[in-house]
Design a protein around this motif. Sequence first.
Motif, PDB file in Angstrom:
ATOM      1  N   LEU A  26      78.285 -13.526  33.239  1.00 51.76           N
ATOM      2  CA  LEU A  26      76.968 -12.997  32.872  1.00 51.76           C
ATOM      3  C   LEU A  26      76.716 -11.662  33.556  1.00 51.76           C
ATOM      4  N   ASP A  27      77.046 -11.590  34.852  1.00 51.44           N
ATOM      5  CA  ASP A  27      76.848 -10.341  35.589  1.00 51.44           C
ATOM      6  C   ASP A  27      77.682  -9.211  34.992  1.00 51.44           C
ATOM      7  N   ALA A  28      78.853  -9.550  34.463  1.00 56.51           N
ATOM      8  CA  ALA A  28      79.742  -8.540  33.877  1.00 56.51           C
ATOM      9  C   ALA A  28      79.370  -8.199  32.431  1.00 56.51           C
ATOM     10  N   GLY A  29      78.399  -8.929  31.880  1.00 54.60           N
ATOM     11  CA  GLY A  29      77.979  -8.672  30.508  1.00 54.60           C
ATOM     12  C   GLY A  29      78.864  -9.295  29.445  1.00 54.60           C
ATOM     13  N   ASP A  30      79.753 -10.205  29.837  1.00 54.95           N
ATOM     14  CA  ASP A  30      80.645 -10.862  28.880  1.00 54.95           C
ATOM     15  C   ASP A  30      80.021 -12.203  28.483  1.00 54.95           C
ATOM     16  N   VAL A  31      79.170 -12.166  27.463  1.00 60.44           N
ATOM     17  CA  VAL A  31      78.403 -13.365  27.117  1.00 60.44           C
ATOM     18  C   VAL A  31      79.274 -14.443  26.476  1.00 60.44           C
ATOM     19  N   ALA A  34      80.952 -16.175  29.287  1.00 59.55           N
ATOM     20  CA  ALA A  34      79.919 -16.930  30.002  1.00 59.55           C
ATOM     21  C   ALA A  34      79.601 -18.216  29.258  1.00 59.55           C
ATOM     22  N   LEU A  65      74.094 -18.091  24.012  1.00 58.46           N
ATOM     23  CA  LEU A  65      74.958 -16.951  24.283  1.00 58.46           C
ATOM     24  C   LEU A  65      75.958 -16.676  23.161  1.00 58.46           C
TER      25      LEU A  65
END
Length: 212
Positions: A26-31, A34, A65
């Motif tokens: 999530l922090d890396a933006g890879d939903v 995630a 997501l």
Amino acid sequence: LADAAYAAGELDVTIRTWERAHAAFLDAGDVVMAAAAAVRVAMHLLFDTALMAPVRGWLARAERLLGADPTPAHAWHAAVRSYERVLSGDLDEARRWARRSVEIGARCDPAAAAVGGVAEARLRIIDGDVEAGLAMLDDAGATVMSGTLDPLTTGVVYCELVCALQGLAQYDLAEQWTEAMERWSATNAIGSIHGRCRVHRAEILRLRGRCA
């Protein structure tokens, strides 16, 4: 780490690791990844604790997501959702999700398709079509014994296969698949066989009179 912990019987470490992976993706933006990690948390909670409230919470998080384009995460989400629906008594939805996991998994994730296929087989048996369900279980067993799937999926399918056969009092078939699993595990670096698998093995040995 999560897979190694699970092979070693460290369920808490497995779940915590997937939770950390979920947060990191999530922090890396890879939903999508995630969502995949959230599904893994739900899967382990479902198969190993049956704590349905957190299972549903993690599946709902994954659903929020996932996008429209099918991915392996969609296939695994459908497979786990199918079992969640079975355990909740909603067999119509369980059938729909199992079919979805097989269809998506056939295109992008054979492991998810195998788990979904076992769910379909068990639903066929529940519906009374035992012969067709057993044929589907044989096919799933042959798939995992071929060595083309990862160790975790192999163990899940094996466990479901033997549970279904024991539930039908098909002890000869259960014993044959258990022996096949024993041979497979002896040649694959998967750590220990999960405790539940050893229980199945002990039950079958006891039925054969080998009580010690």
